[in-house]
Design an enzyme around this catalytic site. Structure first.
Site, PDB file in Angstrom:
ATOM      1  N   HIS A 188     -81.872 -42.743 -11.717  1.00 47.35           N
ATOM      2  CA  HIS A 188     -80.493 -42.566 -12.178  1.00 47.35           C
ATOM      3  C   HIS A 188     -80.120 -41.108 -12.336  1.00 47.35           C
ATOM      4  CE1 HIS A 188     -80.763 -46.854 -12.639  1.00 47.35           C
ATOM      5  NE2 HIS A 188     -79.477 -46.813 -12.404  1.00 47.35           N
ATOM      6  N   GLU A 429     -77.853 -58.026  -6.613  1.00 38.48           N
ATOM      7  CA  GLU A 429     -78.913 -57.008  -6.542  1.00 38.48           C
ATOM      8  C   GLU A 429     -80.297 -57.623  -6.740  1.00 38.48           C
ATOM      9  OE1 GLU A 429     -78.347 -53.948  -9.508  1.00 38.48           O
ATOM     10  OE2 GLU A 429     -77.609 -55.366 -10.988  1.00 38.48           O
ATOM     11  N   ASP A 453     -81.313 -51.765  -6.378  1.00 38.15           N
ATOM     12  CA  ASP A 453     -82.218 -52.771  -6.927  1.00 38.15           C
ATOM     13  C   ASP A 453     -82.583 -53.825  -5.893  1.00 38.15           C
ATOM     14  OD1 ASP A 453     -82.950 -52.064  -9.585  1.00 38.15           O
ATOM     15  OD2 ASP A 453     -80.853 -52.293 -10.135  1.00 38.15           O
ATOM     16  N   CYS A 500     -72.148 -51.183  -3.678  1.00 36.80           N
ATOM     17  CA  CYS A 500     -72.050 -50.043  -4.592  1.00 36.80           C
ATOM     18  C   CYS A 500     -73.393 -49.335  -4.765  1.00 36.80           C
ATOM     19  CB  CYS A 500     -71.479 -50.467  -5.945  1.00 36.80           C
ATOM     20  SG  CYS A 500     -72.511 -51.641  -6.808  1.00 36.80           S
TER      21      CYS A 500
HETATM   22  C1  PEP Z   1     -77.900 -50.843  -7.602  1.00 43.74           C
HETATM   23  O1  PEP Z   1     -78.884 -51.381  -8.099  1.00 43.74           O
HETATM   24  O2  PEP Z   1     -77.753 -50.677  -6.365  1.00 43.74           O
HETATM   25  C2  PEP Z   1     -76.821 -50.329  -8.472  1.00 43.74           C
HETATM   26  C3  PEP Z   1     -75.686 -49.910  -7.977  1.00 43.74           C
HETATM   27  O3  PEP Z   1     -77.061 -50.261  -9.816  1.00 43.74           O
HETATM   28  P1  PEP Z   1     -78.020 -49.191 -10.501  1.00 43.74           P
HETATM   29  O4  PEP Z   1     -78.392 -48.171  -9.454  1.00 43.74           O
HETATM   30  O5  PEP Z   1     -77.278 -48.597 -11.640  1.00 43.74           O
HETATM   31  O6  PEP Z   1     -79.184 -50.025 -10.924  1.00 43.74           O
HETATM   32 MG    MG Z   2     -78.884 -51.990 -10.156  1.00 43.33          MG
END
Ligand code: PEP
Ligand code: MG
Length: 551
Positions: A188, A429, A453, A500
Site C-alpha cells: 500500500h 478480488e 488481491d 480498480c
Molecule cells: C485490490 O486488491 O486490487 C485493491 C484495489 O484493493 P487494495 O489494493 O487496497 O487491497
Molecule cells: Mg484488495
C-alpha cells in the site's frame, strides 16, 4: 557516485537531497549495567520528556480535532505516570541490573499481553496504548525519535520500508520521491506513492547510513535507479531528461476534456483511485471522470482512534461535493493484512492476508461498520456516492450486508436524519467471488475487480513478499480469464464492471481490457491522461481481428 537498482513504482525524475527516514530505529538489546541508579534516572528523565511531548500533542489536537480527539494524549500521559507501570520498569532495572531500554520493552510486552487477555473491552483497548507509550519512551532513550521530516526543502525519502500508517502521516509537500530498501510493488505504500504521482522505487537495497543521508540524489522512477552523489555527466543528463518529461506531461494536458473513446467508437470510463481528501487536487488536475476507489481505511490509519461518524461524514461529503455530478465510489474500510491499525485490537494471525480483514471485520463488529455506513448514507445526499464492499466471497455475505444497511436506514429514519440512495457494488478480488460472479451480479449494482488481491489469491503469491516476484506473473492467463468471466457475467445481468487494482493501469493490457468490454478503469490520477492517449489511438475491432489470444 553510488548507483542502486530498485523496482519502479512510478515514473518521473526527482532531483534533490536525500533524507533517510526512520534512521534510528534500533533493536532493543538486554545489556548489563553496573549502575542501575543511573539507568533509573535515564528512565525518569525520558518519562518527563515523553509527558512534555504528549502535552504538546494534546494542545495541538485540541485545536485541530477538539476535546474528544485530544483525550488520548491525556490518557497516555496518565499511563506513563501509572504506579504499576513505573514500578515494573524500575524493578526490572534493579533486580536484573539491566539497561532502561530493556526494562521498558519487557514491561511493555508483559502489560500489553495482560491487557489483551482481559474480558473487558475497554481494558483490552489499553494494550495498544501501553505499546504506544513504551515506543515513545524507547525512542527517547535511544535518541531515535522521528518527528516528521526535518528538512527545509522537499526531499527524496529513503527508508528501509514504510508502513501505510507511516506514509499517510508524512507531510506530502516535503516529499519529492520515495525509495525503500525493501518492500514490494503491490504494497500500500507503493500504491500511495502512485496516487501522489511521484517517482518511487521499492526494493532498492541501498544502505541507510551517512553515505546516503543528506547527499544529493537522483531518482529515475521509470528506469528503476537511484544515483547518490551523482557525477556532473549524470546530473546534466538527468536534468535534461527531467525537462523532456515535463514537456511530455504538458502535451498530455492537451487531452484534458476529451472523451475516452476509441477510433471505432467504443467508450470507457477512466476514474481515479484515492486514499485521502487531499488527493482530490491530483484527481482534478488529471481530469478523472470520477473516483473509482476511495480507500476509506486511510481515514482510520491516520488516526489514533476510530474516526467518528461526523469526521467520516465531513470527508465523504467533501469528496462528493468536489466531484459534483461525477461518481465517487467509496470502499468501506479494508483494514487488516498489511494495513494494521492498533486500536482495532486485531488478534495476531499466522496468515493475516487470509485472516480477519475488510468486510470480515465489518460483519463481525457491526458497530464499526454501522458508523461508517451512517456517514456514507448521509453524505450521499451531497453528490453521486456509490458504496463498495471489499473482500467478498459469498452471496451470504452480500445479503448480510444488505440487512445491516436496512438496519442503518431504519435507525436514520427513526432519528429523522436525511440520507441519499447510493449505488452499492462489490469488489471482485477473491477467486470465489469471480467464480460465482453470475450469482453475485444479481445482488448488486456494479463490480470492481481488485486485481492486486485477486492476483495474490489466485496465484498463491503473497503480495508483500518480494522474494516471490519470479512466481508472480501479473499477466497469468488465469487472471485474464477471470477478468473476462467477471465482465461477461456482469453484462449478462445488466450491470457494469470496472478494474480498480493496479493492473487496470498496465498499458500492455489496455487494448485487451477494451476487447473484453471492461466498462471502467480506475487508476492512480497520474495514469489517467496516458491511458486516455492509448484509448484514443486504439481500434478495438482491428485489434480483435489481429490479436493472438494467449489466455
Ligand atoms: C485490490 O486488491 O486490487 C485493491 C484495489 O484493493 P487494495 O489494493 O487496497 O487491497
Ligand atoms: Mg484488495
Amino acid at each position: 557516485m553510488q548507483v542502486y537498482n530498485g523496482k519502479s513504482v512510478f515514473g518521473g525524475i526527482a532531483i534533490g537531497r536525500i533524507y533517510v527516514y526512520g534512521k534510528g530505529k534500533k533493536q532493543v538489546k538486554r545489556e548489563r549495567t553496573q549502575d542501575p541508579e543511573a539507568e533509573i534516572k535515564r528512565y525518569r528523565e525520558a518519562t518527563g520528556t515523553a509527558i512534555e511531548q504528549l502535552s504538546g500533542l494534546y494542545e495541538k489536537a485540541l485545536q485541530e480535532v477538539g476535546e474528544s480527539g485530544a483525550a488520548i494524549f491525556e490518557i497516555h500521559q496518565m499511563m506513563l505516570e501509572d504506579d504499576d507501570y513505573r514500578d515494573s520498569i524500575e524493578n526490572i532495572i534493579t533486580t536484573q541490573s539491566v539497561n532502561a531500554e530493556y526494562a521498558v520493552a519487557q514491561t511493555a510486552d508483559n502489560f500489553a499481553s495482560m491487557f489483551a487477555s482481559m474480558e473487558d473491552d475497554y481494558m483490552r483497548g489499553r494494550a495498544a496504548d501501553v505499546k504506544d507509550i513504551s515506543e515513545r519512551l524507547l525512542a527517547i532513550l535511544q535518541g531515535t525519535q522521528e518527528q516528521g521530516i526535518r528538512a527545509k526543502e522537499p526531499v527524496i525519502i529513503v527508508a528501509d520500508d514504510l508502513a501505510p500508517s507511516e506514509t499517510v502521516q508524512l507531510d506530502k509537500d516535503m516529499v519529492l520521491s520515495f525509495v525503500t530498501a525493501h518492500g514490494s510493488l503491490n504494497s500500500h505504500t507503493a500504491i500511495l506513492a502512485r496516487t501522489m504521482g511521484i517517482p518511487a522505487l521499492v526494493d532498492a537495497r541501498l544502505p541507510l547510513d551517512e553515505t546516503v543521508d543528506g547527499m544529493l540524489g537522483i531518482v529515475d522512477g521509470a528506469g528503476g535507479m537511484i544515483y547518490i552523489d551523482p557525477d556532473e555527466d549524470t546530473l546534466t543528463r538527468m536534468q535534461k531528461a527531467r525537462e523532456e518529461e515535463q514537456e511530455k506531461k504538458e502535451l498530455l494536458q492537451t487531452l484534458k476534456g476529451r472523451e475516452n473513446i476509441t477510433l471505432d467508437g467504443q467508450s470507457i470510463l477512466l476514474y481515479a483511485n484515492i486514499g485521502n481528501v487531499k488527493d482530490l487536487a491530483m484527481v482534478l488536475r488529471n481530469d478523472a471522470g470520477g473516483i473509482g476507489l476511495f480507500r476509506s481505511e486511510f481515514l482510520y490509519l491516520e488516526r489514533e482512534q476510530f474516526p467518528t461518524e461526523e469526521e467520516q461524514f465531513q470527508s465523504y461529503r467533501t469528496v462528493a461535493e468536489t466531484m459534483g455530478k461525477k461518481r465517487v465510489i467509496i470502499r468501506t474500510l479494508d483494514i487488516g493484512a498489511d494495513k494494521q491499525c492498533d486500536y482495532f485490537q486485531l488478534e495476531k494471525e499466522e496468515n493475516p492476508a487470509l485472516g480477519c480483514r475488510a468486510i470480515r471485520i465489518c460483519l463481525t463488529r457491526p458497530e464499526i461498520f454501522k458508523t461508517q455506513l451512517r456517514a456514507l448514507f448521509r453524505a450521499s445526499m451531497y453528490g453521486k456516492i456509490a458504496i463498495m464492499y471489499p473482500m467478498i466471497t459469498s452471496v451470504k455475505e452480500v445479503r448480510r450486508i444488505k440487512e445491516i444497511v436496512e438496519e442503518v436506514k431504519r435507525e436514520l429514519d427513526a432519528q429523522g436524519v436525511a440520507y441519499g440512495n447510493p449505488e452499492q457494488g462489490i469488489m471482485i478480488e477473491t477467486p470465489a467471488a469471480a467464480i460465482i460472479s453470475d450469482l453475485l451480479a444479481r445482488e448488486v449494482d456494479f463490480f470492481s475487480i481488485g486485481t492486486n488481491d485477486l492476483t495474490q489469491y489466485l496465484l498463491a503469491v503473497d503480495r508483500q513478499n518480494t522474494a516471490l516476484d519470479e512466481f508472480c506473473d501479473i499477466h497469468h492467463p488465469a487472471i485474464l480469464r477471470m477478468i473476462s468471466l467477471v465482465v461477461e457475467n456482469s453484462h449478462k445481468a445488466g450491470i457494469w464492471t470496472g478494474i480498480c487494482g493496479e493492473l487496470g493501469a498496465d498499458p500492455e493490457l489496455t487494448k485487451e481490457f477494451l476487447a473484453m468490454g471492461v466498462d471502467e478503469l480506475s487508476v492512480s490520477p497520474g495514469r489517467i491522461l496516458p491511458l486516455r492517449k492509448a484509448i484514443l489511438e486504439t481500434d478495438v475491432s482491428e485489434y480483435k481481428k489481429n490479436r493472438q489470444k494467449n489466455w
